[in-house]
Structure formats: C-alpha cells, structure tokens
Design a protein around this motif. Sequence first.
Motif, short mmCIF file in Angstrom:
data_model
loop_
_atom_site.label_atom_id
_atom_site.label_comp_id
_atom_site.label_asym_id
_atom_site.label_seq_id
_atom_site.Cartn_x
_atom_site.Cartn_y
_atom_site.Cartn_z
N VAL A 350 -4.08 18.47 -11.44
CA VAL A 350 -5.12 17.99 -10.59
C VAL A 350 -6.32 18.61 -10.32
O VAL A 350 -7.57 18.21 -10.11
CB VAL A 350 -4.57 17.12 -9.60
CG1 VAL A 350 -4.04 18.35 -8.38
CG2 VAL A 350 -5.64 16.31 -8.77
N VAL A 358 -0.08 12.73 -11.36
CA VAL A 358 -0.18 12.95 -9.85
C VAL A 358 -1.84 12.71 -9.76
O VAL A 358 -2.28 12.47 -8.54
CB VAL A 358 0.14 14.52 -9.56
CG1 VAL A 358 -0.64 14.75 -8.20
CG2 VAL A 358 1.54 14.49 -9.32
N SER A 359 -2.61 13.24 -10.59
CA SER A 359 -4.05 13.14 -10.53
C SER A 359 -4.41 11.77 -10.49
O SER A 359 -5.24 11.32 -9.62
CB SER A 359 -4.65 13.89 -11.65
OG SER A 359 -6.04 13.49 -11.84
N ALA A 362 -1.23 9.11 -8.08
CA ALA A 362 -1.25 9.57 -6.90
C ALA A 362 -2.31 10.04 -6.10
O ALA A 362 -2.42 10.26 -4.87
CB ALA A 362 0.02 10.65 -6.68
N GLY A 363 -3.23 10.29 -7.25
CA GLY A 363 -4.63 10.72 -6.63
C GLY A 363 -5.56 9.46 -6.56
O GLY A 363 -5.79 9.07 -5.31
N THR A 364 -6.10 9.33 -7.64
CA THR A 364 -7.31 8.43 -7.71
C THR A 364 -6.72 6.96 -7.23
O THR A 364 -7.29 6.21 -6.30
CB THR A 364 -7.67 8.18 -9.22
OG1 THR A 364 -8.02 9.59 -9.67
CG2 THR A 364 -9.00 7.52 -9.25
N ASN A 367 -6.09 6.79 -3.62
CA ASN A 367 -7.29 6.57 -2.81
C ASN A 367 -8.05 5.22 -3.13
O ASN A 367 -8.75 4.89 -1.94
CB ASN A 367 -8.26 7.82 -3.46
CG ASN A 367 -9.24 7.89 -2.21
OD1 ASN A 367 -10.41 7.55 -2.06
ND2 ASN A 367 -9.03 8.98 -1.46
N GLN A 368 -8.00 4.67 -4.22
CA GLN A 368 -8.82 3.62 -4.24
C GLN A 368 -8.16 2.43 -3.52
O GLN A 368 -8.78 1.45 -3.21
CB GLN A 368 -9.05 3.24 -5.80
CG GLN A 368 -10.07 3.94 -6.53
CD GLN A 368 -11.20 4.58 -5.95
OE1 GLN A 368 -11.94 3.89 -5.07
NE2 GLN A 368 -12.02 5.46 -6.70
N THR A 369 -6.86 2.49 -3.56
CA THR A 369 -6.11 1.25 -2.81
C THR A 369 -5.42 1.32 -1.55
O THR A 369 -5.28 0.56 -0.86
CB THR A 369 -4.60 0.76 -4.01
OG1 THR A 369 -4.00 2.09 -3.88
CG2 THR A 369 -5.27 0.67 -5.31
N GLY A 370 -5.28 2.61 -1.19
CA GLY A 370 -4.94 3.09 0.15
C GLY A 370 -3.29 2.95 0.27
O GLY A 370 -2.67 3.19 1.28
N ALA A 372 -0.59 4.46 -0.04
CA ALA A 372 0.08 5.60 -0.06
C ALA A 372 1.75 5.40 -0.32
O ALA A 372 2.21 6.45 -1.30
CB ALA A 372 -0.18 6.45 1.10
N VAL A 373 2.32 4.85 0.42
CA VAL A 373 3.72 4.83 0.39
C VAL A 373 4.39 4.22 -0.74
O VAL A 373 5.15 4.87 -1.52
CB VAL A 373 4.36 3.84 1.47
CG1 VAL A 373 5.73 3.65 1.58
CG2 VAL A 373 3.97 4.31 2.98
N ILE A 377 6.30 6.98 -3.49
CA ILE A 377 7.39 6.65 -3.87
C ILE A 377 7.62 6.42 -5.56
O ILE A 377 8.50 7.20 -5.95
CB ILE A 377 8.05 5.44 -3.19
CG1 ILE A 377 8.30 5.87 -1.80
CG2 ILE A 377 9.60 4.82 -3.78
CD1 ILE A 377 8.93 4.68 -0.76
N MET A 380 7.27 9.93 -6.97
CA MET A 380 8.42 10.80 -6.75
C MET A 380 9.71 10.44 -7.57
O MET A 380 10.59 11.23 -8.20
CB MET A 380 8.91 10.72 -5.23
CG MET A 380 8.05 11.37 -4.50
SD MET A 380 8.35 12.30 -2.96
CE MET A 380 9.77 11.30 -2.62
#
Lengths: 406, 338
Positions: A350, A358-359, A362-364, A367-370, A372-373, A377, A380
Amino acid sequence: MASITEKSDSEDTAKVALWNNPKARALVFQVLLIGLILWSGWYMYSNLQANLERQNIASGFGFLNTTAGFGIIQALVPYSETSTFGTVFIVGLLNTILVSVIGIFFATMLGFLLGISRLSHNWVISKLATVYIETLRNIPLLLQIFFWYFAVLRSVPGKRDKWSLLDSFHLNIMGFHAPKPIFEAGSSFVVYAVIAGIIASFFIKRWSTKRQMETGQTFPVLWTSLGLIIGIPLVVFFAMGMPMHLDYALFKDTGSRLRQGFQAGHGMVLIPEFLALLLALSMYTATFIAEIVRAGILAVSHGQTEAASALGLRSGMTLRLVVIPQALRVIIPPLTSQYLNLIKNSSLAVAIAYPDLVSVFAGTTLNQTGQAVEIIIMTMLVYLFLSLVTSMFMNWYNAHMALVDR
Amino acid sequence: MKKIVLSTALGAAVAVAASTAGAATLDDIKAKGHVQCGVSQGLPGFSNTDDKGNWTGIDVDVCRAVAAAVFGDASKVKYTPLSAKERFTALQSGEIDILSRNTTWTMTRDTTLGLNFAGVNYYDGQGFMVRKDLGVKSALELGGAKVCTNTGTTTELNVADYFRANKLTYEIVAFEKADEVVQAYDTGRCDVYTTDASGLYAQRLKLAKPGDHMVLPEIISKEPLGPVVRQGDDQWFNLVKWTLFAMINAEELGVTSANIDDMKKSTNPAIKRLVGVEGNFGQNLGVSNEWAYNIVKQVGNYGEIFDANVGPKTPLGISRGVNALWSKGGLQYAPPVR
Ligand SMILES: N[C@@H](CCC(=O)N[C@@H](CS)C(=O)NCC(=O)O)C(=O)O
C-alpha cells in the motif's frame, strides 16, 4: 440447620470426587471455555450490530455487488471502472498471491545461495554473504521498499528513454518491458508434451530409485527428465510449425510528448510498483532464509560427512544425499514461518501503490463504502486462509522429508 | 487459532463500533479540556505544520474557532494527522471529535458513514496538473496518460468518470499518502497529478521545480470541502455548523478580529446579536454568549482566515472566486444569527 449442613456436605463429597477425576475436569473446562468463547463472540456481534445501527453506518455484504467506479493499475482478471467491489476483491487477492508466490520463489533461491555461501571456505564469498545478510536483515522492510521504489525509480531512464537488452527487454520508469508470447492454434500440443514429460519423469525417478535400491545401478534421471520435459516439447513445437510468436514492446520517440515512450497494448510490462515490492520482499526475506539454511547445515554433525566419505561418496553426492536431506528437517519448520512472514509483509504494498488486497480492498474499497467491519473481517480471513494453506503444504513436505525409522 | 483470530477481529470491530456517538460530545470535550481535531498529514494552506510545529491552515482554523467558542481559548485543540483513507474511521470510532481535513461532502459519505457535514468552508473542484513541456493545453488531450492520485478519495472516482465519459484511456497509480503521490509525480512515474484544485496549488509548492508545472483549465467536479462530525449528536453538530456561520456572518457584517472590540459598541442589532451583547445565542448552543466574539477575536472572520491561509498574498495565491460572499457574487452564505 443440621440437616442442611449434612446435605451440603454430601454434595461436596460428590463434587470432590468429580473434581478429582482428571477426565471429567478437563471436559468441564473445555465446555466452559467453548461456552465462553461462543458467548463473547455472540455478545460482541450483537453489540456491534446495535452500535452500527445506532450510528447509522451501513452494514451487510450488499456492497460487493455495487459498482466500484475506480481504476486499478494491474489486474489479472478483466477489470474496469464498471466492475463491482466483489471483482476488486478478486483483483486484490490475485495481486497479493502473485507477488507472494514469486517472492517466495526468489527469496528461497537467494536464501539458499547466501546460506551456503556464508559457510563457504572461500573467505571473500563468505564475507560478502555475511555483509549482505547483516545489512539487509537490519534495515526495516518498509525503508527497503521505499528505497527500491523511490531511489531506484529516480535513477532509471525516464518515460521517453530506456535501457535495453538484446533489443527486446527494456527498463525505464514505467517498468520492465518484455516480449509477450502469443500462442496460436497447435500450441496446446506443446503443453501436452510438457505435461506428459513431467509425468514420465516422475515414474522414471521412481523406477530408478527402486532399481538402485535393488541392484545399486544408477540411472541419469536428471538428464532424461530434462530431455523429456524440454527436449520433446521443443521437437513438437518445431513439428507443429512454431505455433507461437512474440509481441514486442513498442517504443515511440516521435509525435506528441505525452504519447512518446512505450505504447499500451504491446508486449508485456511489469509495473515498477510490482518490481520494487518483489525485490524488497525477496531480498529481505532471503537474509532470514540464509541464516536458517546455515543453521540447518551446521546442525548436521560432521561425523555424517566423514562417514559418507569413508563410504566413498563424492562431495557433491555427500551434500545432496547426506547433508541436505538431514538439514532440511531442521530448515523446513522455520522456513515456513518466513514464507508466512513474506505473505503478510506483502501488505506493505500500500505504501507504493501496488494494488494488493490491503491496498485496493481494505484500503480503497473500505474508504469508498465505509464498511470497515465486513471488509476487515474478509481481509483477515484471506490472510488466515493463505497462511493455513502455506502451512499445510509445508507440513506435508516436512512429513515427507522427515526421518523414517527403518 | 482460527477462533482467537476471529474473536480478536470482532473485538477490534467492536472497539471501532462502540464509540461515544449519541453521547454528548460537548460535555466530553469540556471535561477533557480540548477539542480533538482530525487534519491532513500536511497540505499547505489547509492543514500543515509551520517551522515551529504549530498547525496552521483554513481547516485548522475551523477547529480553533470551535475551541474558541467552547473554551474561549482557540489554542485548546489537539490534532490527529490522518490520511484520506483513515479519516472516516477515526471519526466514527470517536478518536477525533471533528474532522476538518479537505473532505468533500458527497451523498454516500453523508448517508452511509454515520456522519454529518456541518457546512462548507471551501468550495473546490478537481483539476489536473502536468509538466509544462508536455505541451498539453486541455484535459481532453490527456488520452493514454498515467495519472497519480490519492486512494480513498473522491478524486479517484471523478477521474475514472471523466476519462470514461470522454472516451479517453488512462492508467491510475494511487498512493495512500499525499507526499508519495507528489514524489512519484515528481520523479516522472506519472504524466498527470490530479486532486482538488486547491490541493494542486498547495502540493505544487512541494515539487522540485514548481515553475515547470501547470494546472490545466478544466475543473471536472464539485468538491465542497467542510468539517464533519458524527451523526446522532445534534448539539455538537449545531455548534460546529454555527461556528462556521458565525465567521461568514462576521465577514458580511464587517466585523474583524481587529475591530471587534469597537463593534461591541455598535448600534446595528445584527452585530449586537453576533458579538453577544444582545440575546442568548451562545447559551442555546451550550456555550457562553461570548462564543462568536471569541471566534472572531481569536481566529478571525471567514475572509480573514481565507486571506491568511490560501489568499492572494500567501504562497498558494488563490483568489476568492466562488468562495467570495454571496453578496459579492460568490457562494459563501450563512443564515442569520437571530
Ligand atoms: N477532497 C477529496 C480529496 C482529499 C484528499 O485526500 N486530498 C489529498 C491531496 S490534496 C490530501 O489531502 N493530501 C494531504 C494528506 O494526505 O495529508 C476527498 O475528500 O476525497
């Protein structure tokens, strides 16, 4: 009063009896532990749901079917801005696997070479290996990634220039450009020939081992296999009229400045983000592998080598038949952890825009959808899965190499 | 092993979700004695540290104004530098009280992240920067270009829309940290650097030779940037919203940090209400009636913070343009204090 005391007394004795039974005790503890884990899992899950709802944060996996809307620089499956976040997940996953698998390959090669060199009787070679290992092992990986990306990127030719090898391989700031093989009708026969060659070599190896056990006669397995895997397919290739051509990279130094340089859609390109990450990961992990290899070889007692030479084995054979098989038993378990480290470290991608899981996920995507959970998961679980598969494979290999009592 | 990892995952997730939302943020802030403000990792003019390590910028001033309203002391702010990618999680989890970090107000962010935008402190739009020697005069000539930008931004989405709508091909190289984007563009990995136009002017200052680069005329999107708070705490939302409005109203009424003490004697009822001589406006927000006085006195009115941080006399040299007051042909407009 008295009766109550009596009752509890008798209950106590029953409990004590159970308590003293180790099997029952272990069972009770295990049930309790599983219950506790399940309960806390459920508790955290319901708490999480309630909190997300109260905070008006979207949840669920529906986002995997919505349009991503952003571009990704390297995708091994068809991808465009109109693809879904689900496809982004696949693209990221494959990019992670790509850099990990190739990284593991190079780290292993380089690691074995360095480990053996460090034990070399040649002073220069062993010192060079020592310096390499001690330096790279002690510089944080992220810095090495930045070094390969930013420092080296700055020193290679710019977009409108290149370094070339044999007129077909080129390097510049846009990456490493190579000819791309384009397969035509008939090339499938070449592939079949290779597969047949591999299968045949496998059986020849088994047959020759058996024969050597029984009669002591050896058979040149390596050369036969090479002939079968490379030679015969080559013959097939020419017999089919060479059903393949190379698509060379196309370089233009005329026209508008923006369009000069290598043209999209010609040849094959490895982007600099990939190269930097691959170099950093393999060169860094190789230092640890080298130390593991050195330890493994040192763990084989010198008496083994002496015994082998007393039996008249040449030094190459001693290494191959006596030292390495025994060293591998020491090497494989820690080697597995290095492989796992490499896979996990690939997420440092990243930092230099390599589109790994991850980039881009888990990154973009996060961030675009929000969401996180869900995303964390899923990410991981992917790393867990990749690690478990690697461990399983290495454990299988380890069992295969383990000492068999005869 | 699996169970442990999973439950740690859920544990982490719960830690994110179990936050102070719904709780009275204002009370918490008063109790801890400072406002925790999420800013960028360094964007000159918006949120950036000066050579003494103090945060400055138009986004930083929003946080300072909020602190002035709450504590009567603009310095009671602590800053958390965040990348574009990290910012919303930091706010959702309660790590920060307010996000003031060149963040675009979009419908998705407003409706799915559990957040509220408290207003717009800078109307922006996305632009492109290229090397002058490319000879490109318009974004429409950028077909086939390699484009560098930040991940997790509206930028990434707009650029995809723009190139697709104009049937141009492109390749995107998206970094997490802004400094890495600048560095990659500067080394020549990309032909184009795209982000909010204000960001382009700010980041151009970090290039080796700023004069060799130009911003193309096209503005391809609407980027209303403003402070963000968590959803579900109306009192705190109101306070941040009205802090911004107070600064805009002050400019409109000609109240500045220099003349505000004299303005306390003004006979204009609108000014009297703003500076707290008349009415209970501060109390209704949960702070003192001197709130707006403190904001303007210690931080300034909107025009002052614009000029001090991004205006024509600063290295960014941005003119008021659409960020002028509505009465001067711009978009900045605030409901009245009454
Ligand atoms: N306004 C856009 C873009 C915001 C953004 O992250 N811009 C970059 C480039 S100007 C930035 O702030 N960089 C500074 C940093 O990451 O600290 C959004 O809200 O998505």
